[in-house]
Design an enzyme around this catalytic site. Structure first.
Site, PDB file in Angstrom:
ATOM      1  CE  LYS A 139      -8.185  40.838   5.724  1.00 56.37           C
ATOM      2  NZ  LYS A 139      -8.274  42.323   5.569  1.00 56.37           N
ATOM      3  CB  THR A 140     -13.360  44.216   6.373  1.00 58.45           C
ATOM      4  OG1 THR A 140     -12.258  43.710   5.605  1.00 58.45           O
ATOM      5  CG2 THR A 140     -13.690  45.613   6.147  1.00 58.45           C
TER       6      THR A 140
ATOM      7  CG  ASP B  75      -7.004  45.288   7.228  1.00 60.31           C
ATOM      8  OD1 ASP B  75      -6.728  44.185   7.641  1.00 60.31           O
ATOM      9  OD2 ASP B  75      -7.643  45.657   6.171  1.00 60.31           O
ATOM     10  CD  GLU B  76      -4.775  42.385   3.931  1.00 60.89           C
ATOM     11  OE1 GLU B  76      -4.270  41.427   4.473  1.00 60.89           O
ATOM     12  OE2 GLU B  76      -5.964  42.439   3.465  1.00 60.89           O
TER      13      GLU B  76
ATOM     14  CD  GLN C 195      -5.463  36.129   2.746  1.00 63.31           C
ATOM     15  OE1 GLN C 195      -5.727  36.838   1.862  1.00 63.31           O
ATOM     16  NE2 GLN C 195      -6.030  35.867   3.873  1.00 63.31           N
TER      17      GLN C 195
ATOM     18  NE  ARG D 213      -7.985  36.310  -2.548  1.00 62.68           N
ATOM     19  CZ  ARG D 213      -8.437  36.451  -1.179  1.00 62.68           C
ATOM     20  NH1 ARG D 213      -9.019  37.832  -1.193  1.00 62.68           N
ATOM     21  NH2 ARG D 213      -7.947  35.964  -0.394  1.00 62.68           N
TER      22      ARG D 213
END
Length: 774
Positions: A33-34, A225-226, A256, A614
């Site tokens: 996504k980044t 973002d997020e 998340q 992670r």
């Protein structure tokens, strides 16, 4: 630009090339996504959108820096400098600097951190004469923070009878008064706390339509973002700014969403399609980070949640190793297992310490892990511990610098007015505070006007106060022509702070000197770095804002090869080849405080999903049979989440092969046996013994007995027949070692062992729990 687009897959390319309108990108863990956000910004600029018209809100300042660096490589650094990019708090702090006067604040307002806020609230509780055990300052600060994030101002609080009644029922009826006093004192000190940066931005955009229009026209394209982690206050800012052009792109993953405890609202992402017209929906479902086993195991967990957006995360990576599940007897043994496992992977695969992370649900769990790593000489770093900028000596220097920028800053003034000691005591401060509250002015303003106020202080104290005011004003004049490093060095010398710590001479004093030196080094580095930023000067104001908004994860630790220890919440957005998730037990993970409702339990499950995803290559899950809680050893039960993982993706390293007795009745109800009530057995007729203690002759006879008979009875181990001089062994407590020599016979046989840590110990073999490795 074309060559950069080639590195995107089709799913990633679609949202990048979608120029106008509202779009939502549901991005699974590790799906890039980044990269999508970065290339979308670069694509907009390539299509003629002015970089000044793009606003990008990220999760951390570090993420923003990395994205800006990537964009610079594509479109050039001069254009990338013009982007407004950073966290909500950093971006809107910048906006408020430009517009602060409209709200009655100075443009150089101070930003109070949590510690500053708590100190001020503690002072207010004391001044109001309230019971500090009922009005606990941390609880009050948390309550005020939640009010602000929910846009409940002081006025809204007193207009809401339910809130007032709730505080009364909690036996804290004066919470509203504390809230009002806190807000008034912050305003008078020219200070905003973290929550104000959002609350005041909302106030600005609501009360001043011309300001809203100005920034709506400025930020024609907004990227967030997020998005699943935004709270109500952040949601409303984004909604207001994007309302005119509706060119908003949000990226996130409902699976998340783990920050409800600080106000994050998962409904912001779930309801995005209702908030904007003709929303285009894109899904990034290919995971590039983890192995198939990790991705599939994570999917099997999150599938148990009922409230989620539809997506199927998959990966083309190898199957990889199964997830390893390990049971320990105690938390100390858990720490040893983790350290041993890291040591073995590191040695066998020639890995760096930075390849490993240990994640836990609460900070208190780090102790046993730290003990295990220390005994193995494995360097580690705890994230989320005491920040460098929270250390006393650093706070002292920064408080002086805060006063240079904003002399009204009450908390900074109270901290340093008598440090180093200059004869200004608490009674003088109390008089100044009373006068400041009476006149509705800051303490510094009262000190500036001592000749106009009858404070009933002696001439010597008055002169010291005037000298302090003169010193701060001289710093302000110097600051006009100095950069951040130069003014900080000047202040540290002139205030006597450096001399104070130098005089100390103790190891602690030397360490404090070194910390101040490190601060100055950091400031020098900051000044040099600001030369690359558009419109930046490297002055003190820029540095202080950077410090105020820094997080523990923003620190660049690439040069430190250490195992990372952190809570799962801190690990959000990070990735490591090897991840150990410890403490997988009921009432710990899931937390006992987060199982009251289904929504709370689902958030705990999302937290476990975040922890597992992670891991890139290998994940370990550990739990214990008993754990110390509040100084007591209590039985532990495996987490329900362990049962929810599809068993085909898990390898149990410690299968349960024997029945463990559980008591069904609390033994405390029976009490202890009172042996005083037992009838004494009278001796047989005959001569009474001369003494209960053996005499010297008896002791000599005992000493002549064979060792096997003279030694005490206890738990003994059979000695491994393969054990000999030169054997490589492992001890549960001391680690690996080499047997130097063996001496004695029978039960007195001892081994002299040199352990890898350098210790040489003699161990009785019948008691020593040694494993012969070779």
């Amino acid at each position: 630009m074309e060559k950069y687009l080639k590195v995107l897959n089709e799913a990633q390319k679609a949202p990048v090339l979608h120029k106008d309108g509202a779009l939502m990108v549901i991005a699974g863990a590790g799906s890039g996504k980044t990269r999508v956000l970065t290339y979308r910004i670069a694509y907009l600029m390539d299509q003629g959108v002015d970089s000044f018209n793009i606003l990008a809100l990220t999760f951390t300042n570090k993420a923003a820096r990395e994205m800006k660096k990537r964009i610079s490589e594509i479109v050039g650094s001069s254009e990338a400098k013009n982007l407004w990019m950073g966290t909500f708090h950093s971006v809107f702090a910048k906006l408020l600097r430009f517009e602060a006067d409209k709200l009655g604040y100075p443009s150089n307002f101070t930003i109070y951190d949590t510690q500053d806020s708590q100190r001020l609230i503690a002072s207010i509780i004391k001044e109001m004469g309230l019971d500090k055990d009922i009005y606990k300052y941390k609880q009050v600060q948390n309550r005020i923070s939640s009010y602000k994030n929910s846009l409940i101002t002081v006025k809204a609080y007193f207009n809401n009878p339910d809130l007032v009644e709730a505080d009364a029922m909690a036996k804290r009826p004066r919470t509203g008064e504390i809230y009002k006093n806190y807000v008034d004192r912050c305003f008078k000190a020219g200070a905003m706390d973290f929550d104000d940066l959002l609350l005041k931005t909302n106030e600005l955009l609501t009360r001043f339509p011309e300001v809203l229009m100005k920034y709506q026209n400025r930020f024609k394209y907004i990227l967030v973002d997020e998005y699943q982690d935004t709270n109500h206050s952040q949601y409303l800012i984004v909604k207001a700014l994007s309302d005119r052009f509706q060119n908003i792109c949000v990226v996130g993953d409902d699976a998340q969403s783990i920050y409800s405890f600080r106000g994050a609202n998962i409904n912001n992402i779930l309801n995005f399609q209702k908030d904007y017209e003709n929303v285009a929906m894109y899904r990034l479902e290919q995971n590039y980070r983890s192995t198939k086993n990790i991705v599939n195991a994570a999917n099997s967990i999150i599938a148990k949640n009922t409230k989620q957006l539809e997506k199927v995360v998959w990966t083309a990576n190898d199957d990889g190793a199964l997830i390893k599940l390990h049971r320990s007897t105690t938390d100390a043994e858990e720490g040893r297992f983790v350290a041993e496992s890291i040591f073995e992977h590191r040695m066998q695969e020639q890995l760096l310490n930075g390849s490993f992370a240990v994640l836990y649900r609460t900070n208190s769990q780090s102790r046993s892990i730290e003990d295990g790593l220390r005994k193995r000489d494995i360097p580690y770093r705890i994230y989320g511990g005491l920040s460098f900028y929270q250390r006393k000596e650093i706070k002292d220097v920064l408080s002086y610098l805060r006063l240079v920028l904003n002399p009204k800053d009450e908390e900074a003034l109270k901290r340093v007015i008598n440090f180093p000691a200059r004869g200004i005591g608490q009674s003088t401060m109390d008089k100044l505070l009373v006068a400041a509250n009476h006149y509705g002015r800051s303490i510094f303003e009262v000190m500036e006007n001592l000749d106009k106020i009858d404070l009933k202080i002696n001439s010597g104290t008055r002169r010291k106060l005037e000298d302090f005011v003169t010193m701060i004003k001289s710093f302000q004049i110097t600051n006009e022509s100095y950069d951040a490093f130069a003014i900080a060095e000047h202040v540290a010398k002139k205030t006597g702070l450096l001399l104070e710590f130098k005089k100390d001479g103790t190891p602690e004093g030397i360490a404090k000197m070194e910390n101040i030196e490190e601060l100055l080094n950091g400031m020098k580095d900051f000044v040099e770095g600001q030369k690359e930023v558009a419109d930046a000067t490297g002055n003190l104001g820029e540095f202080m804002e950077d410090v105020a908004l820094a997080t523990d994860l923003d620190k660049d630790t690439a040069d430190e090869d250490r195992v990372a220890l952190m809570t799962v919440h801190m690990a959000k957005g990070l990735e490591f080849p090897y991840v150990y998730i410890v403490g997988m037990e009921e009432d710990l993970f899931p937390s006992a405080m987060s199982m009251n409702t289904r929504s709370e339990l689902e958030e705990e499950r999302r937290l476990f999903y975040v922890a597992l995803t992670r891991a890139e290559k290998q994940a370990y899950l550990t739990y214990t049979q008993s754990r110390y809680r509040w100084g007591k050893l209590v039985d532990a039960e495996p987490s329900r989440f362990l049962e929810e993982i599809d068993e085909q993706y898990v390898e149990n390293l410690t299968p349960v092969d024997n029945y463990r007795y559980k008591s069904f009745i609390n033994s405390d109800i029976f009490g202890d046996v009172d042996k005083s009530k037992l009838r004494q057995i009278k001796p047989q007729a005959g001569p009474p013994p001369t003494s209960h203690k053996p005499n010297e002759n008896q002791l000599r006879k005992l000493r002549k007995l064979k060792p096997e008979l003279a030694t005490p009875v206890g738990n003994t181990n059979e000695v491994d027949p393969n054990l000999g001089e030169g054997s490589l062994v492992n001890h549960t407590r001391f680690g690996r070692g080499t047997v130097l020599k063996i001496e004695g016979i029978g039960n007195d046989k001892k081994a002299e062992i040199k352990f890898d840590k350098g210790d040489i110990k003699k161990l009785l073999l019948r008691f020593a729990k040694l494993e012969v490795l070779s």
